[in-house]
Design a protein around this motif. Structure first.
Motif, PDB file in Angstrom:
ATOM      1  N   ASP A 123       0.835  -1.205   0.000  1.00  0.00           N
ATOM      2  CA  ASP A 123       0.000   0.000   0.000  1.00  0.00           C
ATOM      3  C   ASP A 123       0.868   1.252   0.000  1.00  0.00           C
ATOM      4  O   ASP A 123       0.594   2.216  -0.737  1.00  0.00           O
ATOM      5  CB  ASP A 123      -0.934   0.023   1.207  1.00  0.00           C
ATOM      6  N   ASP A 124       1.915   1.239   0.827  1.00  0.00           N
ATOM      7  CA  ASP A 124       2.842   2.383   0.867  1.00  0.00           C
ATOM      8  C   ASP A 124       3.509   2.583  -0.488  1.00  0.00           C
ATOM      9  O   ASP A 124       3.636   3.711  -0.971  1.00  0.00           O
ATOM     10  CB  ASP A 124       3.915   2.181   1.938  1.00  0.00           C
ATOM     11  N   ILE A 125       3.942   1.482  -1.100  1.00  0.00           N
ATOM     12  CA  ILE A 125       4.577   1.558  -2.422  1.00  0.00           C
ATOM     13  C   ILE A 125       3.609   2.187  -3.421  1.00  0.00           C
ATOM     14  O   ILE A 125       3.986   3.076  -4.191  1.00  0.00           O
ATOM     15  CB  ILE A 125       5.057   0.173  -2.893  1.00  0.00           C
ATOM     16  N   GLY A 126       2.366   1.739  -3.397  1.00  0.00           N
ATOM     17  CA  GLY A 126       1.371   2.290  -4.317  1.00  0.00           C
ATOM     18  C   GLY A 126       1.185   3.786  -4.140  1.00  0.00           C
ATOM     19  O   GLY A 126       1.124   4.534  -5.126  1.00  0.00           O
ATOM     20  N   ALA A 127       1.108   4.238  -2.901  1.00  0.00           N
ATOM     21  CA  ALA A 127       0.933   5.668  -2.634  1.00  0.00           C
ATOM     22  C   ALA A 127       2.162   6.462  -3.070  1.00  0.00           C
ATOM     23  O   ALA A 127       2.036   7.558  -3.649  1.00  0.00           O
ATOM     24  CB  ALA A 127       0.654   5.893  -1.150  1.00  0.00           C
ATOM     25  N   LEU A 128       3.342   5.918  -2.809  1.00  0.00           N
ATOM     26  CA  LEU A 128       4.576   6.610  -3.199  1.00  0.00           C
ATOM     27  C   LEU A 128       4.699   6.686  -4.717  1.00  0.00           C
ATOM     28  O   LEU A 128       5.093   7.725  -5.269  1.00  0.00           O
ATOM     29  CB  LEU A 128       5.795   5.902  -2.603  1.00  0.00           C
ATOM     30  N   VAL A 129       4.354   5.614  -5.407  1.00  0.00           N
ATOM     31  CA  VAL A 129       4.409   5.594  -6.877  1.00  0.00           C
ATOM     32  C   VAL A 129       3.425   6.605  -7.449  1.00  0.00           C
ATOM     33  O   VAL A 129       3.741   7.328  -8.400  1.00  0.00           O
ATOM     34  CB  VAL A 129       4.144   4.171  -7.421  1.00  0.00           C
ATOM     35  N   GLU A 130       2.245   6.680  -6.866  1.00  0.00           N
ATOM     36  CA  GLU A 130       1.242   7.643  -7.329  1.00  0.00           C
ATOM     37  C   GLU A 130       1.760   9.073  -7.198  1.00  0.00           C
ATOM     38  O   GLU A 130       1.630   9.884  -8.128  1.00  0.00           O
ATOM     39  CB  GLU A 130      -0.040   7.463  -6.512  1.00  0.00           C
ATOM     40  N   LYS A 186      11.646  18.790  -6.608  1.00  0.00           N
ATOM     41  CA  LYS A 186      12.780  17.932  -6.971  1.00  0.00           C
ATOM     42  C   LYS A 186      13.301  17.204  -5.742  1.00  0.00           C
ATOM     43  O   LYS A 186      13.634  16.017  -5.802  1.00  0.00           O
ATOM     44  CB  LYS A 186      13.893  18.767  -7.614  1.00  0.00           C
ATOM     45  N   THR A 187      13.365  17.916  -4.629  1.00  0.00           N
ATOM     46  CA  THR A 187      13.793  17.302  -3.377  1.00  0.00           C
ATOM     47  C   THR A 187      12.834  16.201  -2.976  1.00  0.00           C
ATOM     48  O   THR A 187      13.242  15.109  -2.586  1.00  0.00           O
ATOM     49  CB  THR A 187      13.894  18.363  -2.264  1.00  0.00           C
ATOM     50  N   ARG A 188      11.540  16.466  -3.086  1.00  0.00           N
ATOM     51  CA  ARG A 188      10.536  15.469  -2.734  1.00  0.00           C
ATOM     52  C   ARG A 188      10.638  14.252  -3.653  1.00  0.00           C
ATOM     53  O   ARG A 188      10.508  13.112  -3.196  1.00  0.00           O
ATOM     54  CB  ARG A 188       9.125  16.071  -2.805  1.00  0.00           C
ATOM     55  N   LEU A 189      10.894  14.455  -4.922  1.00  0.00           N
ATOM     56  CA  LEU A 189      11.040  13.351  -5.865  1.00  0.00           C
ATOM     57  C   LEU A 189      12.212  12.458  -5.467  1.00  0.00           C
ATOM     58  O   LEU A 189      12.097  11.228  -5.474  1.00  0.00           O
ATOM     59  CB  LEU A 189      11.224  13.894  -7.283  1.00  0.00           C
ATOM     60  N   THR A 190      13.309  13.060  -5.067  1.00  0.00           N
ATOM     61  CA  THR A 190      14.460  12.296  -4.602  1.00  0.00           C
ATOM     62  C   THR A 190      14.101  11.505  -3.349  1.00  0.00           C
ATOM     63  O   THR A 190      14.452  10.325  -3.225  1.00  0.00           O
ATOM     64  CB  THR A 190      15.659  13.226  -4.328  1.00  0.00           C
TER      65      THR A 190
END
Length: 78
Positions: free
Chosen positions: A8-15, A32-36
């Motif tokens: 579930d965490d992976i799904g939210a992070l990927v989204e 950009k920082t958040r993407l990293t």
């Protein structure tokens, strides 16, 4: 943390990652920082899931798996 929670965490992070990558006009510095951060957290989640599955496969307690430090997980690429 159970496998389902990790997935579930992976799904939210990927989204969230897709939303940032899909932005037009470029990203702000904080984006950009958040993407990293998202990329690192995803690597940690996948690593934790692999650890849990390996432990379960070999008769060990999957709950003994732990999130590894970002530096350790990120160094796997090298």
């Amino acid at each position: 943390m159970k496998d389902e929670q990790i997935l579930d965490d992976i799904g939210a992070l990927v989204e969230e990652e897709r939303a940032l990558r899909g932005r037009t006009g470029g990203l702000l510095p904080e984006e950009k920082t958040r993407l990293t951060e998202l990329e690192v957290r995803l690597d940690q989640c996948w690593d934790l899931l692999r650890q849990r599955r390996a432990k379960a496969e070999y008769g060990e307690d999957p709950d003994s798996a732990a999130v590894r430090p970002a530096g350790e997980v990120e160094s796997y690429r090298n």
